[in-house]
Design a protein around this motif. Structure first.
Motif, mmCIF file in Angstrom:
data_model
loop_
_atom_site.group_PDB
_atom_site.id
_atom_site.type_symbol
_atom_site.label_atom_id
_atom_site.label_comp_id
_atom_site.label_asym_id
_atom_site.label_seq_id
_atom_site.Cartn_x
_atom_site.Cartn_y
_atom_site.Cartn_z
ATOM 1 N N PRO A 40 -50.293 41.481 -44.138
ATOM 2 C CA PRO A 40 -49.435 41.157 -43.000
ATOM 3 C C PRO A 40 -48.924 42.433 -42.334
ATOM 4 O O PRO A 40 -48.914 43.501 -42.946
ATOM 5 N N SER A 41 -48.507 42.317 -41.096
ATOM 6 C CA SER A 41 -47.969 43.475 -40.376
ATOM 7 C C SER A 41 -46.678 43.945 -41.035
ATOM 8 O O SER A 41 -46.072 43.231 -41.844
ATOM 9 N N SER A 43 -43.782 44.235 -39.726
ATOM 10 C CA SER A 43 -42.669 43.347 -39.363
ATOM 11 C C SER A 43 -42.719 42.054 -40.167
ATOM 12 O O SER A 43 -41.676 41.521 -40.581
ATOM 13 N N GLU A 44 -43.933 41.535 -40.420
ATOM 14 C CA GLU A 44 -44.062 40.329 -41.224
ATOM 15 C C GLU A 44 -43.657 40.583 -42.669
ATOM 16 O O GLU A 44 -42.980 39.757 -43.296
ATOM 17 N N GLU A 46 -41.618 42.892 -43.650
ATOM 18 C CA GLU A 46 -40.174 43.094 -43.610
ATOM 19 C C GLU A 46 -39.443 41.757 -43.704
ATOM 20 O O GLU A 46 -38.478 41.593 -44.458
ATOM 21 N N GLU A 47 -39.929 40.772 -42.942
ATOM 22 C CA GLU A 47 -39.304 39.453 -42.938
ATOM 23 C C GLU A 47 -39.594 38.693 -44.230
ATOM 24 O O GLU A 47 -38.703 38.065 -44.815
ATOM 25 N N ASN A 48 -40.847 38.759 -44.690
ATOM 26 C CA ASN A 48 -41.236 38.019 -45.889
ATOM 27 C C ASN A 48 -40.465 38.465 -47.131
ATOM 28 O O ASN A 48 -40.080 37.644 -47.975
#
Length: 247
Positions: A40-41, A43-44, A46-48
């Motif tokens: 995942p990127s 940012s993804e 980071e959120e995950n």
């Protein structure tokens, strides 16, 4: 795959990135993220994981340093393939080393049996003395003549898998990485000269007491797990090893 990392007052940035790297590493080693899989990127991630961008980048940098992922500019990070790891040298790449010299190198399995781990194998594999292992005895021939004797110890399932993948024509490290999906980070190697015992002299077609080069090696995967312990005995009149050590 990714789970939010719980925070508490004692968690610092280093703890978070180590735990995040451990989680991703576990997914890679278990093939939940297969070779070639795009992560995942940032940012993804980071959120995950519920962490900061700097934590994500530290975790990815750690995995990159271990050879588990590679970054493609403008595209993101991808899981590497085991055989993209650095070459570990001709001492343990016997068959390939010989073939590059135009020689015909093959192996012959002499015996395979379950034994209790002897002291050297128990120490190398970090198991208890007497732990059940498979002892595999092989003779390696070059151009039809005895060249080296190999005694290997490992967990039964792993040794049987190596045999199934044809250990008579492929090096153990190659099979571990390219066929069985293990990711190696190092090899522990020890070399010394010994006189040939009566049994070794007969196997290698030399005089008893002739000098042999004994090389012990144990490949270790990225999780720190010792894989297989091998003792290799080379004819002293047939084998030499050259290396360039760079600062």
């Amino acid at each position: 795959m990714a789970k939010e990392l719980s925070r508490n007052p004692t968690d610092d940035n280093r703890t978070l990135f180590v735990r995040m790297a451990d989680s991703l590493r576990s997914d890679i080693l278990a093939n939940r993220m297969a070779p070639g899989h795009k992560l995942p990127s940032e940012s993804e991630l980071e959120e995950n994981f519920g962490v900061s961008r700097i934590t994500v980048r530290q975790a990815l940098a750690s995995l990159h340093a271990e050879g588990l992922i590679e970054k493609v500019n403008g595209k993101g990070s991808y899981v590497t393939r085991p055989n993209e790891l650095p070459d570990m040298g001709p001492l343990i790449g016997f068959y390939e080393h010989m073939r590059k010299q135009g020689k015909r190198a093959v192996g012959r399995i002499l015996s395979m049996k379950q034994v209790g781990a002897p002291a050297a194998a128990a120490h190398a594999l970090e198991v208890s003395l007497g732990h059940p292992l498979i002892a595999l005895r092989c003779l390696r021939l070059v151009n039809g003549k005895p060249f080296a004797f190999v005694l290997s110890y490992g967990e039964p399932a792993l040794i049987k898998a190596l045999i199934q993948e044809d250990i008579n024509t492929n090096d153990v490290v190659v099979l571990l990485e390219t066929r069985l999906g293990h990711r190696l980070k190092s090899n522990r190697i020890e070399a010394r000269a010994i006189p040939a015992s009566a049994a070794l002299a007969k196997l290698l077609d030399v005089q008893r007491g002739s000098p042999l080069l004994r090389i012990d090696f144990t490949p270790v995967d990225v999780s720190g797990q010792s894989m297989v312990y091998s003792e290799m005995y080379f004819r002293g009149d047939s084998f030499s090893y050259k290396a360039v050590v760079k600062r």
